[in-house]
Write an enzyme that holds these catalytic residues in place. Structure first.
Site, PDB file in Angstrom:
ATOM      1  N   ASP A  97      10.258  63.901  85.188  1.00  0.00           N
ATOM      2  CA  ASP A  97       9.535  66.144  85.337  1.00  0.00           C
ATOM      3  C   ASP A  97       7.921  65.951  85.537  1.00  0.00           C
ATOM      4  O   ASP A  97       7.630  67.084  85.670  1.00  0.00           O
ATOM      5  CB  ASP A  97      10.149  67.236  84.562  1.00  0.00           C
ATOM      6  N   HIS A 112      12.982  56.023  83.936  1.00  0.00           N
ATOM      7  CA  HIS A 112      13.318  56.663  85.507  1.00  0.00           C
ATOM      8  C   HIS A 112      12.160  56.853  86.967  1.00  0.00           C
ATOM      9  O   HIS A 112      13.297  58.268  87.188  1.00  0.00           O
ATOM     10  CB  HIS A 112      13.989  57.298  84.857  1.00  0.00           C
ATOM     11  N   THR A 178      18.918  64.435  74.740  1.00  0.00           N
ATOM     12  CA  THR A 178      19.588  62.924  75.392  1.00  0.00           C
ATOM     13  C   THR A 178      21.544  63.017  75.291  1.00  0.00           C
ATOM     14  O   THR A 178      21.476  62.384  73.987  1.00  0.00           O
ATOM     15  CB  THR A 178      19.138  61.123  75.812  1.00  0.00           C
TER      16      THR A 178
HETATM   17  P1  NAD Z   1      21.784  64.671  79.378  1.00  0.00           P
HETATM   18  O1  NAD Z   1      21.350  65.623  80.806  1.00  0.00           O
HETATM   19  O2  NAD Z   1      23.381  63.343  79.922  1.00  0.00           O
HETATM   20  O3  NAD Z   1      22.417  64.890  78.704  1.00  0.00           O
HETATM   21  C1  NAD Z   1      21.083  66.103  77.808  1.00  0.00           C
HETATM   22  C2  NAD Z   1      21.549  66.741  76.165  1.00  0.00           C
HETATM   23  O4  NAD Z   1      20.836  67.302  76.063  1.00  0.00           O
HETATM   24  C3  NAD Z   1      22.660  66.544  75.937  1.00  0.00           C
HETATM   25  O5  NAD Z   1      23.242  66.240  75.452  1.00  0.00           O
HETATM   26  C4  NAD Z   1      23.177  68.875  75.350  1.00  0.00           C
HETATM   27  O6  NAD Z   1      23.389  68.262  74.309  1.00  0.00           O
HETATM   28  C5  NAD Z   1      20.958  68.141  75.016  1.00  0.00           C
HETATM   29  N1  NAD Z   1      20.720  69.292  74.971  1.00  0.00           N
HETATM   30  C6  NAD Z   1      20.793  70.230  75.775  1.00  0.00           C
HETATM   31  N2  NAD Z   1      19.534  71.569  75.628  1.00  0.00           N
HETATM   32  C7  NAD Z   1      18.500  71.180  74.412  1.00  0.00           C
HETATM   33  C8  NAD Z   1      17.730  71.500  73.921  1.00  0.00           C
HETATM   34  N3  NAD Z   1      17.475  72.334  73.968  1.00  0.00           N
HETATM   35  N4  NAD Z   1      16.897  70.717  72.535  1.00  0.00           N
HETATM   36  C9  NAD Z   1      17.325  69.169  72.436  1.00  0.00           C
HETATM   37  N5  NAD Z   1      18.885  69.242  73.126  1.00  0.00           N
HETATM   38  C10 NAD Z   1      19.116  69.559  74.328  1.00  0.00           C
HETATM   39  O7  NAD Z   1      20.448  63.875  80.218  1.00  0.00           O
HETATM   40  P2  NAD Z   1      20.271  62.606  79.840  1.00  0.00           P
HETATM   41  O8  NAD Z   1      20.472  61.666  78.842  1.00  0.00           O
HETATM   42  O9  NAD Z   1      18.802  62.600  79.752  1.00  0.00           O
HETATM   43  O10 NAD Z   1      20.585  61.860  80.565  1.00  0.00           O
HETATM   44  C11 NAD Z   1      20.459  62.612  81.895  1.00  0.00           C
HETATM   45  C12 NAD Z   1      20.142  61.599  83.381  1.00  0.00           C
HETATM   46  O11 NAD Z   1      19.874  62.461  84.260  1.00  0.00           O
HETATM   47  C13 NAD Z   1      18.424  61.235  83.278  1.00  0.00           C
HETATM   48  O12 NAD Z   1      18.622  59.797  83.367  1.00  0.00           O
HETATM   49  C14 NAD Z   1      17.248  61.964  83.479  1.00  0.00           C
HETATM   50  O13 NAD Z   1      16.508  60.658  84.110  1.00  0.00           O
HETATM   51  C15 NAD Z   1      17.733  62.255  84.534  1.00  0.00           C
HETATM   52  N6  NAD Z   1      18.058  64.536  85.246  1.00  0.00           N
HETATM   53  C16 NAD Z   1      16.165  64.109  84.422  1.00  0.00           C
HETATM   54  C17 NAD Z   1      15.714  65.639  83.660  1.00  0.00           C
HETATM   55  C18 NAD Z   1      13.978  65.590  84.043  1.00  0.00           C
HETATM   56  O14 NAD Z   1      13.898  64.482  84.263  1.00  0.00           O
HETATM   57  N7  NAD Z   1      13.973  67.155  82.926  1.00  0.00           N
HETATM   58  C19 NAD Z   1      17.178  66.740  84.085  1.00  0.00           C
HETATM   59  C20 NAD Z   1      17.972  66.102  84.363  1.00  0.00           C
HETATM   60  C21 NAD Z   1      18.794  64.890  84.697  1.00  0.00           C
END
Ligand code: NAD
Length: 237
Positions: A97, A112, A178
């Protein structure tokens, strides 16, 4: 004793989608992890792009619109402050992002890729592009590809090498938001454990890797960072 980030010299922040949740960017997994109207895996892979580039761009333009309307949160800003005040800070992010950079972080390794870069698949040229929506199609009928690591893609080797080297040198490794199930990124915390760094996990929920962390902060990214960054000089960014 509360953890004080200013007692460390070389800090690595390893961030995932939860880092940006409080900015309004939906996570993929965990509570609230939904992508409206899209089966993520169907729109974020090379096979889908080869079959229907316009459809894949509709999905990515939806993401651009959503993320483009979001601002960095206090957690992103505190991490940028750490970079300004500590000896060495590296952000290794799985996010696409661009919010760390928007908050002022400069040493950012994007594992990524980025929603805000496009790639010519033939020449390999990569360009920044912030159009919302981005047209995608070139004058000759070919398509720009989002410069993102999709499901099934290999990670950028240079980014992985840089990440491993920063982790092997760090004395503090902080994983934030994550779910620790996306590989090979989820393997990176083990390098910090092997290097003897102080390791922390910030996540309201436990993850398959929770047990490797010495400290587990079960709160949101902004609350936990607010706590561990309490001794930073608030006036300097
Ligand atoms: P994920 O969506 O699998 O997991 C998100 C994690 O964040 C969960 O474990 C959850 O409990 C935790 N979480 C939720 N709210 C939170 C908060 N306020 N503070 C701290 N933790 C919190 O994410 P991932 O492990 O990054 O894997 C998803 C994949 O999808 C990645 O490869 C990523 O590139 C992509 N992705 C990116 C974005 C982005 O760029 N913002 C958004 C969605 C998915």
């Amino acid at each position: 004793m509360p953890i004080d980030i200013t007692t460390f010299r070389r800090v690595v922040f390893f961030t995932g989608a939860g880092m940006s949740a409080e900015s309004g960017v939906p996570t993929y997994r965990g509570a609230g992890g939904i992508w409206k109207n899209y089966n993520y895996e169907e729109y974020a892979c090379q096979a889908a792009f080869d079959e229907d580039p316009a459809g894949v761009w509709r999905f990515h333009n939806y993401r651009r619109e959503l993320v483009g309307g979001c601002a960095p949160n206090q957690g992103h800003r505190l991490i940028a402050q750490c970079e300004a005040q500590l000896a060495q800070v590296t952000v290794i992010t799985q996010n696409i992002d661009g919010l760390h950079q928007k908050a002022g972080s400069r040493a950012v390794i994007e594992l990524h890729g980025s929603l805000w870069r496009v790639r010519d698949e033939i020449s390999g040229d990569v360009e920044e592009n912030f159009d919302v929506p981005f047209k995608g199609e070139m004058a000759d009928g070919r398509w720009w590809r989002p410069d993102i690591t999709w499901f099934g893609d290999s990670l950028n080797e240079h980014a992985i090498r840089e990440a491993v080297s920063a982790i092997q040198e760090c004395d503090c490794f902080i994983s934030i938001g994550t779910s620790a199930v996306v590989y090979p990124a989820a393997r990176l915390p083990y390098y910090a454990v092997d290097a003897g760094a102080t390791c922390m996990e910030i996540n309201p929920e436990s993850t398959p890797l929770s047990s490797v962390y010495e400290h587990r902060l079960r709160s949101s990214a902004t609350d936990a960072l607010g706590e561990i960054c309490h001794a930073l000089d608030a006036d300097s960014v």
